[in-house]
Design a protein around this motif. Structure first.
Motif, PDB file in Angstrom:
ATOM      1  N   VAL A   1      -4.165   4.278 -18.969  1.00 44.53           N
ATOM      2  CA  VAL A   1      -5.430   4.658 -19.602  1.00 44.53           C
ATOM      3  C   VAL A   1      -5.802   3.640 -20.677  1.00 44.53           C
ATOM      4  O   VAL A   1      -6.952   3.208 -20.770  1.00 44.53           O
ATOM      5  CB  VAL A   1      -5.347   6.088 -20.184  1.00 44.53           C
ATOM      6  N   GLY A   2      -4.827   3.212 -21.494  1.00 41.04           N
ATOM      7  CA  GLY A   2      -5.092   2.216 -22.535  1.00 41.04           C
ATOM      8  C   GLY A   2      -5.552   0.890 -21.967  1.00 41.04           C
ATOM      9  O   GLY A   2      -6.534   0.298 -22.442  1.00 41.04           O
ATOM     10  N   PHE A   3      -4.863   0.398 -20.925  1.00 41.56           N
ATOM     11  CA  PHE A   3      -5.256  -0.863 -20.283  1.00 41.56           C
ATOM     12  C   PHE A   3      -6.648  -0.740 -19.673  1.00 41.56           C
ATOM     13  O   PHE A   3      -7.483  -1.640 -19.776  1.00 41.56           O
ATOM     14  CB  PHE A   3      -4.261  -1.272 -19.205  1.00 41.56           C
ATOM     15  N   THR A   4      -6.904   0.395 -19.038  1.00 41.85           N
ATOM     16  CA  THR A   4      -8.202   0.611 -18.390  1.00 41.85           C
ATOM     17  C   THR A   4      -9.326   0.641 -19.414  1.00 41.85           C
ATOM     18  O   THR A   4     -10.377   0.035 -19.223  1.00 41.85           O
ATOM     19  CB  THR A   4      -8.179   1.923 -17.585  1.00 41.85           C
ATOM     20  N   ARG A   5      -9.097   1.327 -20.503  1.00 44.82           N
ATOM     21  CA  ARG A   5     -10.119   1.367 -21.564  1.00 44.82           C
ATOM     22  C   ARG A   5     -10.378  -0.024 -22.121  1.00 44.82           C
ATOM     23  O   ARG A   5     -11.524  -0.385 -22.400  1.00 44.82           O
ATOM     24  CB  ARG A   5      -9.696   2.323 -22.670  1.00 44.82           C
ATOM     25  N   SER A   6      -9.327  -0.806 -22.282  1.00 45.42           N
ATOM     26  CA  SER A   6      -9.487  -2.162 -22.799  1.00 45.42           C
ATOM     27  C   SER A   6     -10.338  -3.008 -21.855  1.00 45.42           C
ATOM     28  O   SER A   6     -11.254  -3.715 -22.289  1.00 45.42           O
ATOM     29  CB  SER A   6      -8.113  -2.803 -22.991  1.00 45.42           C
ATOM     30  N   ILE A   7     -10.049  -2.929 -20.562  1.00 46.12           N
ATOM     31  CA  ILE A   7     -10.834  -3.688 -19.580  1.00 46.12           C
ATOM     32  C   ILE A   7     -12.283  -3.190 -19.563  1.00 46.12           C
ATOM     33  O   ILE A   7     -13.228  -3.986 -19.574  1.00 46.12           O
ATOM     34  CB  ILE A   7     -10.199  -3.579 -18.180  1.00 46.12           C
ATOM     35  N   ALA A   8     -12.476  -1.870 -19.559  1.00 44.89           N
ATOM     36  CA  ALA A   8     -13.825  -1.308 -19.535  1.00 44.89           C
ATOM     37  C   ALA A   8     -14.605  -1.706 -20.784  1.00 44.89           C
ATOM     38  O   ALA A   8     -15.786  -2.068 -20.701  1.00 44.89           O
ATOM     39  CB  ALA A   8     -13.761   0.214 -19.400  1.00 44.89           C
ATOM     40  N   ASN A   9     -13.964  -1.662 -21.951  1.00 39.71           N
ATOM     41  CA  ASN A   9     -14.636  -2.054 -23.194  1.00 39.71           C
ATOM     42  C   ASN A   9     -15.026  -3.526 -23.176  1.00 39.71           C
ATOM     43  O   ASN A   9     -16.106  -3.895 -23.633  1.00 39.71           O
ATOM     44  CB  ASN A   9     -13.752  -1.755 -24.404  1.00 39.71           C
ATOM     45  N   THR A  10     -14.154  -4.363 -22.642  1.00 42.04           N
ATOM     46  CA  THR A  10     -14.456  -5.799 -22.558  1.00 42.04           C
ATOM     47  C   THR A  10     -15.648  -6.036 -21.636  1.00 42.04           C
ATOM     48  O   THR A  10     -16.554  -6.806 -21.963  1.00 42.04           O
ATOM     49  CB  THR A  10     -13.233  -6.580 -22.057  1.00 42.04           C
ATOM     50  N   MET A  11     -15.666  -5.359 -20.485  1.00 41.82           N
ATOM     51  CA  MET A  11     -16.788  -5.516 -19.558  1.00 41.82           C
ATOM     52  C   MET A  11     -18.087  -5.007 -20.182  1.00 41.82           C
ATOM     53  O   MET A  11     -19.141  -5.621 -20.043  1.00 41.82           O
ATOM     54  CB  MET A  11     -16.501  -4.792 -18.238  1.00 41.82           C
ATOM     55  N   HIS A  12     -18.019  -3.877 -20.894  1.00 37.10           N
ATOM     56  CA  HIS A  12     -19.201  -3.333 -21.564  1.00 37.10           C
ATOM     57  C   HIS A  12     -19.711  -4.322 -22.619  1.00 37.10           C
ATOM     58  O   HIS A  12     -20.913  -4.545 -22.738  1.00 37.10           O
ATOM     59  CB  HIS A  12     -18.860  -1.986 -22.204  1.00 37.10           C
ATOM     60  N   GLU A  13     -18.795  -4.924 -23.354  1.00 35.14           N
ATOM     61  CA  GLU A  13     -19.187  -5.895 -24.386  1.00 35.14           C
ATOM     62  C   GLU A  13     -19.856  -7.116 -23.756  1.00 35.14           C
ATOM     63  O   GLU A  13     -20.865  -7.604 -24.267  1.00 35.14           O
ATOM     64  CB  GLU A  13     -17.968  -6.325 -25.195  1.00 35.14           C
ATOM     65  N   LEU A  14     -19.300  -7.617 -22.645  1.00 39.09           N
ATOM     66  CA  LEU A  14     -19.920  -8.764 -21.958  1.00 39.09           C
ATOM     67  C   LEU A  14     -21.340  -8.424 -21.508  1.00 39.09           C
ATOM     68  O   LEU A  14     -22.245  -9.245 -21.607  1.00 39.09           O
ATOM     69  CB  LEU A  14     -19.078  -9.191 -20.759  1.00 39.09           C
ATOM     70  N   SER A  15     -21.526  -7.198 -21.040  1.00 39.31           N
ATOM     71  CA  SER A  15     -22.855  -6.756 -20.617  1.00 39.31           C
ATOM     72  C   SER A  15     -23.790  -6.632 -21.818  1.00 39.31           C
ATOM     73  O   SER A  15     -24.933  -7.084 -21.768  1.00 39.31           O
ATOM     74  CB  SER A  15     -22.733  -5.422 -19.880  1.00 39.31           C
ATOM     75  N   ALA A  16     -23.295  -6.045 -22.917  1.00 36.69           N
ATOM     76  CA  ALA A  16     -24.113  -5.867 -24.118  1.00 36.69           C
ATOM     77  C   ALA A  16     -24.527  -7.209 -24.722  1.00 36.69           C
ATOM     78  O   ALA A  16     -25.619  -7.339 -25.270  1.00 36.69           O
ATOM     79  CB  ALA A  16     -23.356  -5.038 -25.146  1.00 36.69           C
ATOM     80  N   LEU A  17     -23.670  -8.216 -24.581  1.00 41.69           N
ATOM     81  CA  LEU A  17     -23.980  -9.552 -25.107  1.00 41.69           C
ATOM     82  C   LEU A  17     -24.880 -10.349 -24.163  1.00 41.69           C
ATOM     83  O   LEU A  17     -25.287 -11.456 -24.488  1.00 41.69           O
ATOM     84  CB  LEU A  17     -22.681 -10.330 -25.351  1.00 41.69           C
ATOM     85  N   GLY A  18     -25.169  -9.780 -23.007  1.00 41.33           N
ATOM     86  CA  GLY A  18     -26.019 -10.469 -22.040  1.00 41.33           C
ATOM     87  C   GLY A  18     -25.308 -11.556 -21.252  1.00 41.33           C
ATOM     88  O   GLY A  18     -25.948 -12.366 -20.597  1.00 41.33           O
ATOM     89  N   LEU A  19     -23.973 -11.583 -21.318  1.00 44.22           N
ATOM     90  CA  LEU A  19     -23.212 -12.614 -20.602  1.00 44.22           C
ATOM     91  C   LEU A  19     -23.030 -12.264 -19.126  1.00 44.22           C
ATOM     92  O   LEU A  19     -22.745 -13.137 -18.315  1.00 44.22           O
ATOM     93  CB  LEU A  19     -21.865 -12.830 -21.282  1.00 44.22           C
TER      94      LEU A  19
END
Length: 121
Positions: free
Chosen positions: A6-24
């Motif tokens: 769950v921790g690893f999954t949340r980390s990956i999901a948060n990173t992907m969300h951040e990349l999307s929020a930054l427009g990358l």
């Protein structure tokens, strides 16, 4: 193990969300399913084209369960070296073949219904 996943999954999901929020990246989606089998490797599939794969080394270890130390063989996922394979390397390349086989394996496990949905974002 579930808590670690769950921790690893949340980390990956948060990173992907951040990349999307930054427009990358224009869009991001993370889906994870778990099954009752032991994981012997890491496999990440990205955009149907790229696969990152690495075997987990196995090492003897002692863990405490119910107040008693027991010896186990521990899969050490943090020590897995990930290798990159891509469909973009050309249809007959070994990288494209590896990525295609990884996708086929993943789809077969995902589609069997033996896995249990854990997180979608």
């Amino acid at each position: 193990m579930r808590d670690m996943l769950v921790g690893f999954t949340r980390s990956i999901a948060n990173t992907m969300h951040e990349l999307s929020a930054l427009g990358l990246v224009s869009e991001s989606k993370v889906s994870v399913r778990v099954h009752s089998g032991t994981q012997f490797f890491n496999l990440y599939l990205i955009n149907q084209d790229d696969a990152f794969f690495g075997d987990y080394p196995i090492r003897p270890n002692k863990v405490v369960t119910q107040g008693e130390a027991i010896e186990i063989y521990d899969l050490v996922g943090a020590d897995a070296t990930l290798f990159h394979y891509s469909m973009n390397e050309g249809e007959s390349s070994s990288g494209a073949q590896q990525a295609g086989q990884a996708r086929m394996w993943f789809d077969s496990v995902w589609g069997l219904g033996i896995s249990q949905g854990m997180m979608r974002r």
